[in-house]
Design a protein around this motif. Sequence first.
Motif, PDB file in Angstrom:
ATOM      1  N   UNK A 163     -22.587  33.033 -13.173  1.00 47.09           N
ATOM      2  CA  UNK A 163     -22.966  33.225 -11.832  1.00 47.09           C
ATOM      3  C   UNK A 163     -24.575  32.925 -11.651  1.00 47.09           C
ATOM      4  N   UNK A 164     -24.851  32.037 -12.480  1.00 50.16           N
ATOM      5  CA  UNK A 164     -26.403  31.628 -12.203  1.00 50.16           C
ATOM      6  C   UNK A 164     -26.267  29.949 -12.009  1.00 50.16           C
ATOM      7  N   UNK A 165     -26.967  29.448 -13.029  1.00 54.10           N
ATOM      8  CA  UNK A 165     -27.163  27.947 -12.947  1.00 54.10           C
ATOM      9  C   UNK A 165     -25.507  27.122 -13.450  1.00 54.10           C
ATOM     10  N   UNK A 166     -24.986  27.663 -14.224  1.00 50.38           N
ATOM     11  CA  UNK A 166     -23.798  27.275 -15.068  1.00 50.38           C
ATOM     12  C   UNK A 166     -22.575  27.388 -14.007  1.00 50.38           C
ATOM     13  N   UNK A 167     -21.867  26.271 -13.518  1.00 48.00           N
ATOM     14  CA  UNK A 167     -20.592  26.330 -12.896  1.00 48.00           C
ATOM     15  C   UNK A 167     -19.568  26.769 -13.689  1.00 48.00           C
ATOM     16  N   UNK A 174     -19.039  27.124 -18.000  1.00 49.23           N
ATOM     17  CA  UNK A 174     -18.755  28.094 -18.780  1.00 49.23           C
ATOM     18  C   UNK A 174     -17.644  28.068 -19.626  1.00 49.23           C
ATOM     19  N   UNK A 175     -16.404  27.650 -18.944  1.00 44.42           N
ATOM     20  CA  UNK A 175     -15.160  27.650 -19.433  1.00 44.42           C
ATOM     21  C   UNK A 175     -15.253  26.603 -20.865  1.00 44.42           C
ATOM     22  N   UNK A 176     -15.939  25.602 -20.553  1.00 43.60           N
ATOM     23  CA  UNK A 176     -16.079  24.846 -21.669  1.00 43.60           C
ATOM     24  C   UNK A 176     -16.875  25.032 -22.965  1.00 43.60           C
ATOM     25  N   UNK A 177     -17.978  26.136 -22.555  1.00 46.29           N
ATOM     26  CA  UNK A 177     -18.610  26.624 -23.713  1.00 46.29           C
ATOM     27  C   UNK A 177     -17.538  27.933 -24.391  1.00 46.29           C
ATOM     28  N   UNK A 213     -17.857  33.805 -11.516  1.00 50.89           N
ATOM     29  CA  UNK A 213     -16.574  34.088 -12.453  1.00 50.89           C
ATOM     30  C   UNK A 213     -16.930  35.644 -12.478  1.00 50.89           C
ATOM     31  N   UNK A 214     -15.784  36.295 -12.548  1.00 50.38           N
ATOM     32  CA  UNK A 214     -15.617  37.711 -12.693  1.00 50.38           C
ATOM     33  C   UNK A 214     -15.128  38.133 -14.084  1.00 50.38           C
ATOM     34  N   UNK A 215     -15.151  39.342 -14.489  1.00 52.59           N
ATOM     35  CA  UNK A 215     -14.468  39.375 -15.981  1.00 52.59           C
ATOM     36  C   UNK A 215     -13.123  39.427 -16.295  1.00 52.59           C
ATOM     37  N   UNK A 216     -12.260  39.351 -14.939  1.00 51.17           N
ATOM     38  CA  UNK A 216     -10.950  39.496 -14.790  1.00 51.17           C
ATOM     39  C   UNK A 216     -10.644  37.938 -15.186  1.00 51.17           C
ATOM     40  N   UNK A 217     -11.340  36.867 -14.599  1.00 53.67           N
ATOM     41  CA  UNK A 217     -11.197  35.478 -14.799  1.00 53.67           C
ATOM     42  C   UNK A 217     -11.569  35.002 -16.380  1.00 53.67           C
ATOM     43  N   UNK A 218     -12.558  35.818 -16.916  1.00 53.24           N
ATOM     44  CA  UNK A 218     -12.821  35.443 -18.221  1.00 53.24           C
ATOM     45  C   UNK A 218     -11.924  36.086 -19.125  1.00 53.24           C
TER      46      UNK A 218
END
Length: 120
Positions: free
Chosen positions: A86-90, A94-97, A1-6
């Motif tokens: 970009x570590x353990x979590x897909x 991350x979106x769910x969090x 994930x990149x900051x733009x996606x976030x």
Amino acid sequence: MHIENLREYCLSKAGTTEELPFGPDTLVFKIGGKVYLLVGLDQVDALRFNVKCDPDRALELRSNYPHSVIPGYHMNKKHWNTVYCNRELPDDDINELIDHSYDLVFASLSKTIRENIIAV
């Protein structure tokens, strides 16, 4: 994930606003005037952000993903996590969090504010 996606994901959530209340280096996403995500704009190699979290779930996440979820940096560590991308979590997790944080903050808003957000 990149900051733009976030950023795009957060802005797709109803009623979300983005601000720079802490200076030019920290982007803050709010719902109804309350923060649900903070991210540093100076991050290039290790994207991370802070999100609100149910305290019991926060402990579970930190235990299950010790390299990706830690107590919130400069935040109330009972209610906030720092999440490393970009570590353990897909990305879906991350979106769910992010969704969880948004939902917690949305639920804490007054009924009038919630209804105004839904009506838009």
